[in-house]
Design a protein around this motif. Sequence first.
Motif: not given
Length: 157
Positions: A5-13, A19-30, A96-100
Amino acid sequence: LEHFLKRDIYMSGQAPCQLAPEVQAILIEGYYALDDSVVRELLGRKLSKALRKDLDDVAEKTRVSLKSCRRQFDNLKRVYKAVEDAEGGLIANIRGKFLLSAALADRYARIVFLCSNRLETNKKKLAHLRVADFEMCAHVMMTNWRAPGPPPATNDL
């Protein structure tokens, strides 16, 4: 998981488990969520090591846990550093950098703008103003305070 979560866009890949993209989005937003009372204490101040050391005072005053205050400070500083000298629009760079989400990226853009320009938000006469009031001011300034030239696209401040 926090490492990703701290490492910019690494979370997505490169998450330890897919994790499903929806779950990733919820984790990042939180993880990047901001508490108004903490933000109000940080507004207009230099995001320095000294301020990070004083976060226990912020935690006590806002009644938000020190861990949460540190996370919010670190996230804000990370976003600030990532977009400080970046080319292009502030919101687009943050997204782009943080997927917010657009709303959270817009909020970070406004807060980064206020912190980077160190607007004096801690004066007694301004004590009654909320974070939303300062964010609105930042939005107006960001929209209208431009270098000469053609106006930018409205969706890419």
